[in-house]
Design a protein around this motif. Structure first.
Motif, PDB file in Angstrom:
ATOM      1  N   ARG A 197       0.836  -1.212   0.000  1.00  0.00           N
ATOM      2  CA  ARG A 197       0.000   0.000   0.000  1.00  0.00           C
ATOM      3  C   ARG A 197       0.866   1.255   0.000  1.00  0.00           C
ATOM      4  N   ALA A 198       1.953   1.228   0.776  1.00  0.00           N
ATOM      5  CA  ALA A 198       2.848   2.386   0.817  1.00  0.00           C
ATOM      6  C   ALA A 198       3.524   2.603  -0.532  1.00  0.00           C
ATOM      7  N   ALA A 199       3.891   1.517  -1.213  1.00  0.00           N
ATOM      8  CA  ALA A 199       4.541   1.637  -2.524  1.00  0.00           C
ATOM      9  C   ALA A 199       3.627   2.326  -3.524  1.00  0.00           C
ATOM     10  N   GLN A 200       2.335   2.062  -3.439  1.00  0.00           N
ATOM     11  CA  GLN A 200       1.393   2.735  -4.334  1.00  0.00           C
ATOM     12  C   GLN A 200       1.373   4.234  -4.066  1.00  0.00           C
ATOM     13  N   VAL A 201       1.431   4.609  -2.789  1.00  0.00           N
ATOM     14  CA  VAL A 201       1.446   6.031  -2.436  1.00  0.00           C
ATOM     15  C   VAL A 201       2.738   6.686  -2.926  1.00  0.00           C
ATOM     16  N   VAL A 202       3.879   6.016  -2.708  1.00  0.00           N
ATOM     17  CA  VAL A 202       5.173   6.552  -3.150  1.00  0.00           C
ATOM     18  C   VAL A 202       5.158   6.779  -4.659  1.00  0.00           C
ATOM     19  N   ALA A 203       4.660   5.801  -5.412  1.00  0.00           N
ATOM     20  CA  ALA A 203       4.621   5.936  -6.872  1.00  0.00           C
ATOM     21  C   ALA A 203       3.703   7.082  -7.294  1.00  0.00           C
ATOM     22  N   GLN A 204       2.549   7.216  -6.634  1.00  0.00           N
ATOM     23  CA  GLN A 204       1.624   8.296  -6.973  1.00  0.00           C
ATOM     24  C   GLN A 204       2.241   9.663  -6.694  1.00  0.00           C
ATOM     25  N   VAL A 205       2.933   9.788  -5.559  1.00  0.00           N
ATOM     26  CA  VAL A 205       3.560  11.070  -5.210  1.00  0.00           C
ATOM     27  C   VAL A 205       4.667  11.398  -6.214  1.00  0.00           C
TER      28      VAL A 205
END
Length: 357
Positions: free
Chosen positions: A324-332
């Motif tokens: 879930r955190a990786a998805q946020v990092v990629a979006q940012v």
């Protein structure tokens, strides 16, 4: 193209085993050989094909092109070469491996792995008698990073009868952090507005606590027991220090860095660290827009349990939080890229196509 040549049989009897190590990099069929050169250039400034494999389009002009059925020879330094691709038959690598590179580098080993230390890639497990150091450490780190990026595996210490090789298949999900390099500086409030659209629990990490000055009476106390400084001189030194503090607090300063924090609750934090950067990835050095350095936007995940994050086989709960955190990092990273342009690199300094985020 011609069929891939057969991987040479390991020879564990020669004296060269004392000075040279042999490792294998195995890759799936959908990997282009040119990608291996690109990743090598990302980590080794002098990487080049001594012999370019048939059908490739080298970024650096090769000495010559391989003939039919002849492997290529990719040199990363004076002492290290990757030869291939070979067919995977007999390589001892996982099913799905189609291309194999035979890697020869100096055998340089140091201390045994520290018991209980973080080893998310299993390198300590692969080198129980002594971890690679110097050139071999750089080579093994590159092979693991390349295998993770390309969906492959690494087999270590091939042909060494004293230390049977171990197969490492790095988990692609481990590499979460990304860095955007750009020649555009975003004002802190502008960056906050952009990222807050993705995640409302985003805040600037520049707030501090007001400074109330030194403790009262500090100018009358000795620096250490037995110190015999003249009291008048001590008070004068403290007064001069106070003047410096007051000037610093009342004079405007140029902001050269700031941060954002995204609270992910049970999944930890994502931190965005913004500042100037001179130590750029190799593939970005020498470009017109990086001549004087660049602005870096480092997007990092900070899990609640750092020990768990460094385990080769972390808990299921950690893996879910990491995904879930990786998805946020990629979006940012993608959102910032859309605003300022530039190039995105992963944890290994390999460039990432923004369209893949």
């Amino acid at each position: 193209m011609s069929p891939l040549p057969t991987l040479p049989h390991p020879d564990g009897s020669g004296a060269a085993q004392q000075y040279q190590a042999r490792h294998l990099l195995g890759l799936p069929a959908d990997v282009l050989v040119d990608e291996v050169e690109t990743l090598a250039l990302s980590r080794f400034a002098g990487a080049r094909w001594d012999v370019a494999p048939e059908g490739t389009e080298p970024l650096v002009p090769p000495a010559r092109t391989a003939g039919a059925g002849e492997p290529g020879v990719l040199r990363t330094s004076r002492h290290t070469v990757l030869t291939g691709p070979y067919a995977a038959t007999g390589a001892g690598l996982p099913p799905g491996t189609t291309l194999v590179f035979d890697v020869v580098c100096p055998r340089e080993r140091g201390d045994v792995p520290y018991p209980g230390g973080g080893d998310r890639d299993g390198v300590g497990r692969a080198f129980p008698g002594g971890l690679p150091v110097r050139e071999e450490e750089r080579v093994v780190a590159f092979l693991v990073a390349a295998a993770r990026r390309l969906g492959g595996s690494v087999r270590t210490d091939v042909g060494n009868p004293a230390a049977p090789g171990v197969v490492l298949t790095p988990d692609p999900g481990v590499a979460v952090d990304m860095t955007l390099y750009s020649d555009v500086w975003l004002d802190p409030n502008a960056a906050l507005a952009l990222v807050a659209r993705l995640h409302p629990r985003t805040r600037l990490a520049t707030e501090g606590k007001s400074y109330g000055g030194p403790p009262k009476g500090i100018a009358e106390l000795p620096l250490y027991p037995g110190e015999k400084m003249d009291p008048a001189l001590r008070r004068a030194i403290h007064a001069a220090a106070d003047d410096v503090d007051i000037k610093a607090l009342t004079t405007g300063a140029v902001l050269d860095g700031y941060g954002l924090l995204l609270d992910l609750g049970m999944d930890g934090l994502v931190a965005v660290e913004v500042g100037g950067e001179e130590a750029l990835p190799l593939l970005l050095r020498g470009l017109p827009w990086t001549a004087d350095g660049a602005v870096s936007y480092r997007v990092r995940w900070e899990p609640h349990d750092l020990v768990e994050s460094q385990r080769e086989q972390p808990s299921f709960e950690h893996q879910v939080a990491r995904k879930r955190a990786a998805q946020v990092v990629a979006q940012v990273a993608r959102t910032l890229y859309d605003a300022v342009g530039g190039e995105i690199a992963d944890e290994a300094d390999f460039l990432v196509d923004p369209e893949d985020l």
